[in-house]
Motif scaffolding. Sequence first.
Motif, PDB file in Angstrom:
ATOM      1  N   LEU A  99       0.781  -1.337   0.028  1.00  0.00           N
ATOM      2  CA  LEU A  99      -0.131  -0.029   0.083  1.00  0.00           C
ATOM      3  C   LEU A  99       0.796   1.441   0.124  1.00  0.00           C
ATOM      4  O   LEU A  99       0.770   2.331  -0.872  1.00  0.00           O
ATOM      5  CB  LEU A  99      -0.892  -0.073   1.348  1.00  0.00           C
ATOM      6  CG  LEU A  99      -1.762   1.307   1.488  1.00  0.00           C
ATOM      7  CD1 LEU A  99      -2.741   1.344   0.343  1.00  0.00           C
ATOM      8  CD2 LEU A  99      -2.657   1.284   2.786  1.00  0.00           C
ATOM      9  N   GLY A 100       1.946   1.115   0.980  1.00  0.00           N
ATOM     10  CA  GLY A 100       2.796   2.472   0.982  1.00  0.00           C
ATOM     11  C   GLY A 100       3.473   2.717  -0.443  1.00  0.00           C
ATOM     12  O   GLY A 100       3.553   3.946  -0.847  1.00  0.00           O
ATOM     13  N   LYS A 101       3.890   1.687  -0.976  1.00  0.00           N
ATOM     14  CA  LYS A 101       4.694   1.933  -2.324  1.00  0.00           C
ATOM     15  C   LYS A 101       3.870   2.570  -3.628  1.00  0.00           C
ATOM     16  O   LYS A 101       4.129   3.135  -4.224  1.00  0.00           O
ATOM     17  CB  LYS A 101       5.395   0.679  -2.696  1.00  0.00           C
ATOM     18  CG  LYS A 101       6.431   0.086  -1.917  1.00  0.00           C
ATOM     19  CD  LYS A 101       6.849  -1.162  -2.723  1.00  0.00           C
ATOM     20  CE  LYS A 101       8.164  -1.575  -1.833  1.00  0.00           C
ATOM     21  NZ  LYS A 101       8.828  -2.917  -2.340  1.00  0.00           N
ATOM     22  N   TRP A 102       2.486   1.843  -3.296  1.00  0.00           N
ATOM     23  CA  TRP A 102       1.389   2.477  -4.596  1.00  0.00           C
ATOM     24  C   TRP A 102       1.122   4.004  -4.010  1.00  0.00           C
ATOM     25  O   TRP A 102       1.257   4.698  -5.001  1.00  0.00           O
ATOM     26  CB  TRP A 102       0.471   1.653  -4.177  1.00  0.00           C
ATOM     27  CG  TRP A 102      -0.957   2.045  -5.196  1.00  0.00           C
ATOM     28  CD1 TRP A 102      -0.871   2.044  -6.441  1.00  0.00           C
ATOM     29  CD2 TRP A 102      -2.119   2.369  -4.650  1.00  0.00           C
ATOM     30  NE1 TRP A 102      -2.063   2.368  -6.943  1.00  0.00           N
ATOM     31  CE2 TRP A 102      -3.002   2.612  -5.680  1.00  0.00           C
ATOM     32  CE3 TRP A 102      -3.006   2.598  -3.365  1.00  0.00           C
ATOM     33  CZ2 TRP A 102      -4.257   2.905  -5.482  1.00  0.00           C
ATOM     34  CZ3 TRP A 102      -3.904   3.040  -2.907  1.00  0.00           C
ATOM     35  CH2 TRP A 102      -4.850   3.198  -4.341  1.00  0.00           C
ATOM     36  N   LEU A 103       1.059   4.442  -2.858  1.00  0.00           N
ATOM     37  CA  LEU A 103       0.479   5.747  -2.419  1.00  0.00           C
ATOM     38  C   LEU A 103       1.762   6.712  -2.745  1.00  0.00           C
ATOM     39  O   LEU A 103       1.484   7.658  -2.948  1.00  0.00           O
ATOM     40  CB  LEU A 103       0.243   5.788  -1.098  1.00  0.00           C
ATOM     41  CG  LEU A 103      -1.112   5.228  -0.561  1.00  0.00           C
ATOM     42  CD1 LEU A 103      -1.640   5.162   0.755  1.00  0.00           C
ATOM     43  CD2 LEU A 103      -2.291   5.822  -1.413  1.00  0.00           C
ATOM     44  N   THR A 104       2.986   6.150  -2.513  1.00  0.00           N
ATOM     45  CA  THR A 104       4.305   6.891  -2.768  1.00  0.00           C
ATOM     46  C   THR A 104       4.609   7.260  -4.125  1.00  0.00           C
ATOM     47  O   THR A 104       4.897   8.323  -4.581  1.00  0.00           O
ATOM     48  CB  THR A 104       5.487   6.078  -2.074  1.00  0.00           C
ATOM     49  OG1 THR A 104       5.478   5.728  -0.979  1.00  0.00           O
ATOM     50  CG2 THR A 104       6.636   6.919  -2.478  1.00  0.00           C
ATOM     51  N   ALA A 105       3.995   6.429  -4.891  1.00  0.00           N
ATOM     52  CA  ALA A 105       4.090   6.509  -6.547  1.00  0.00           C
ATOM     53  C   ALA A 105       2.925   7.592  -6.919  1.00  0.00           C
ATOM     54  O   ALA A 105       3.373   8.535  -7.469  1.00  0.00           O
ATOM     55  CB  ALA A 105       3.924   5.189  -7.295  1.00  0.00           C
ATOM     56  N   LEU A 106       1.693   7.364  -6.348  1.00  0.00           N
ATOM     57  CA  LEU A 106       0.785   8.178  -6.744  1.00  0.00           C
ATOM     58  C   LEU A 106       1.149   9.731  -6.218  1.00  0.00           C
ATOM     59  O   LEU A 106       0.882  10.675  -6.853  1.00  0.00           O
ATOM     60  CB  LEU A 106      -0.675   8.056  -6.118  1.00  0.00           C
ATOM     61  CG  LEU A 106      -1.220   6.815  -6.748  1.00  0.00           C
ATOM     62  CD1 LEU A 106      -2.484   6.164  -5.998  1.00  0.00           C
ATOM     63  CD2 LEU A 106      -1.556   6.803  -8.309  1.00  0.00           C
ATOM     64  N   SER A 107       1.469   9.825  -5.061  1.00  0.00           N
ATOM     65  CA  SER A 107       2.027  11.122  -4.508  1.00  0.00           C
ATOM     66  C   SER A 107       3.168  11.699  -5.315  1.00  0.00           C
ATOM     67  O   SER A 107       3.240  13.001  -5.425  1.00  0.00           O
ATOM     68  CB  SER A 107       2.287  10.989  -3.062  1.00  0.00           C
ATOM     69  OG  SER A 107       2.486  12.291  -2.656  1.00  0.00           O
ATOM     70  N   LEU A 138       2.695   4.877   6.416  1.00  0.00           N
ATOM     71  CA  LEU A 138       2.420   5.368   5.349  1.00  0.00           C
ATOM     72  C   LEU A 138       3.462   6.684   5.273  1.00  0.00           C
ATOM     73  O   LEU A 138       3.927   7.198   4.299  1.00  0.00           O
ATOM     74  CB  LEU A 138       0.921   5.628   5.203  1.00  0.00           C
ATOM     75  CG  LEU A 138       0.143   4.384   4.884  1.00  0.00           C
ATOM     76  CD1 LEU A 138      -1.273   4.928   4.751  1.00  0.00           C
ATOM     77  CD2 LEU A 138       0.581   3.640   3.724  1.00  0.00           C
ATOM     78  N   LEU A 139       3.331   7.563   6.347  1.00  0.00           N
ATOM     79  CA  LEU A 139       3.690   8.920   6.446  1.00  0.00           C
ATOM     80  C   LEU A 139       5.315   9.001   6.412  1.00  0.00           C
ATOM     81  O   LEU A 139       6.192   9.906   6.286  1.00  0.00           O
ATOM     82  CB  LEU A 139       3.298   9.734   7.373  1.00  0.00           C
ATOM     83  CG  LEU A 139       1.879  10.075   7.236  1.00  0.00           C
ATOM     84  CD1 LEU A 139       1.358  10.762   8.347  1.00  0.00           C
ATOM     85  CD2 LEU A 139       1.599  11.067   6.106  1.00  0.00           C
ATOM     86  N   SER A 140       5.963   7.671   6.858  1.00  0.00           N
ATOM     87  CA  SER A 140       7.186   7.474   6.875  1.00  0.00           C
ATOM     88  C   SER A 140       7.939   7.381   5.563  1.00  0.00           C
ATOM     89  O   SER A 140       8.991   7.360   5.153  1.00  0.00           O
ATOM     90  CB  SER A 140       7.632   6.065   7.733  1.00  0.00           C
ATOM     91  OG  SER A 140       7.175   5.044   7.058  1.00  0.00           O
ATOM     92  N   ARG A 141       7.082   6.988   4.438  1.00  0.00           N
ATOM     93  CA  ARG A 141       7.381   6.790   3.164  1.00  0.00           C
ATOM     94  C   ARG A 141       7.321   7.944   2.196  1.00  0.00           C
ATOM     95  O   ARG A 141       7.821   8.042   1.287  1.00  0.00           O
ATOM     96  CB  ARG A 141       6.554   5.511   2.435  1.00  0.00           C
ATOM     97  CG  ARG A 141       6.763   4.265   3.406  1.00  0.00           C
ATOM     98  CD  ARG A 141       5.818   3.094   2.795  1.00  0.00           C
ATOM     99  NE  ARG A 141       6.022   1.970   3.590  1.00  0.00           N
ATOM    100  CZ  ARG A 141       6.850   0.977   3.056  1.00  0.00           C
ATOM    101  NH1 ARG A 141       7.344   1.271   2.099  1.00  0.00           N
ATOM    102  NH2 ARG A 141       7.136  -0.256   4.017  1.00  0.00           N
ATOM    103  N   THR A 142       5.969   8.498   2.512  1.00  0.00           N
ATOM    104  CA  THR A 142       5.565   9.587   1.590  1.00  0.00           C
ATOM    105  C   THR A 142       4.799  10.678   2.160  1.00  0.00           C
ATOM    106  O   THR A 142       4.456  10.712   3.266  1.00  0.00           O
ATOM    107  CB  THR A 142       4.737   8.952   0.430  1.00  0.00           C
ATOM    108  OG1 THR A 142       4.579  10.033  -0.695  1.00  0.00           O
ATOM    109  CG2 THR A 142       3.408   8.434   1.046  1.00  0.00           C
TER     110      THR A 142
END
Length: 334
Positions: free
Chosen positions: A181-189, A222-226
């Motif tokens: 989930l984190g990688k996906w949201l990082t890419a979208l952001s 999540l916020l540690s990633r993006t």
Amino acid sequence: MSNPLNPPCQGRRQLLRLAACAPVLALLGPLAGCSRKPQMDATFLQIWKSHAELSRDQWATRMAAMAELGCAELVLQWVGLLGGDEPDWMLPDPVMQNLLDTAGEHGMKVRIGLPYDNGWWKALSATDQSTQAAFFSGSLQGASRYMREAPWSAHEQFAGWYIPYEIEQYHWTEPARQERLGKWLTALSGVSQNAGHGVPAISTYYSTLQTDGSLVQLWQSLLSRTQLRPMVQDGVGVAGWNNLKAIEPLLQYLRQRGVKFEVIVELFEQLPSARNDGTDFKAVSADYPRVQRQLEWAQTTGAERIIAFAVDPWATGTDPQAQRLRQQWLKARS
């Protein structure tokens, strides 16, 4: 609004299609000692295929009603639905143009929800990595292409992107799932920020389904990633006032971390159902005393914006409950 008491597929996507059934009593009195006028900064709007039939004048009427209650921003839940039982559809360009133009005429910015991929539900319940990976890959490609190619980011009313999915702690307990989930949201952001469109927003809520997951821990991951802009649902329309206790740890964490966030206030009231499996969801507009208390609470959270879900139809509908909510709200604002 996602229904944390029932299966996730019976959530916010259904609510605006449901007819009002009966008046409900206010569950909450006003907060003691509060004298400020109720503040509401924005509202969601769920787009359906029927919105394509609205004329420019009809859009103007809707925008005027939202602005009258204090909205300075409109959050589109999505611009179209993909991968469902019905054929894919997107709001036609001329309709989007009318929507943005009439929002501007009434002083409102518009945060645009990306196309919604119905494969989300399958990805949520998937037990194998490949099913989730396939959804994340396909949805990322489609959303990234839309952010890069859609002309609406150049419109002067454009206020950024909304990722049209809702995340909770029930489905994202395992570290491996959180990582995907984190990688996906990082890419979208990253796509949004690299295009100069700012940090995208996404909704989050507390699920009352039994789980070892923690909403705070999920957002720490999540916020540690993006970078993301959380929109925290108050859940009062479904789970009642006590749901605020469940989301307070997340709000406290976001405040301590200095993360900009928004609070979503639910304007509906779930009605009892003979079936408690989400397949017979019924709701009516909330009474104003309850909404007033929600708005007053929201002003104490540190949220950058208070967002209603949703002025249309719960405070603009033609049924008596919606009309009463609107009239009492306008009186309180006067």
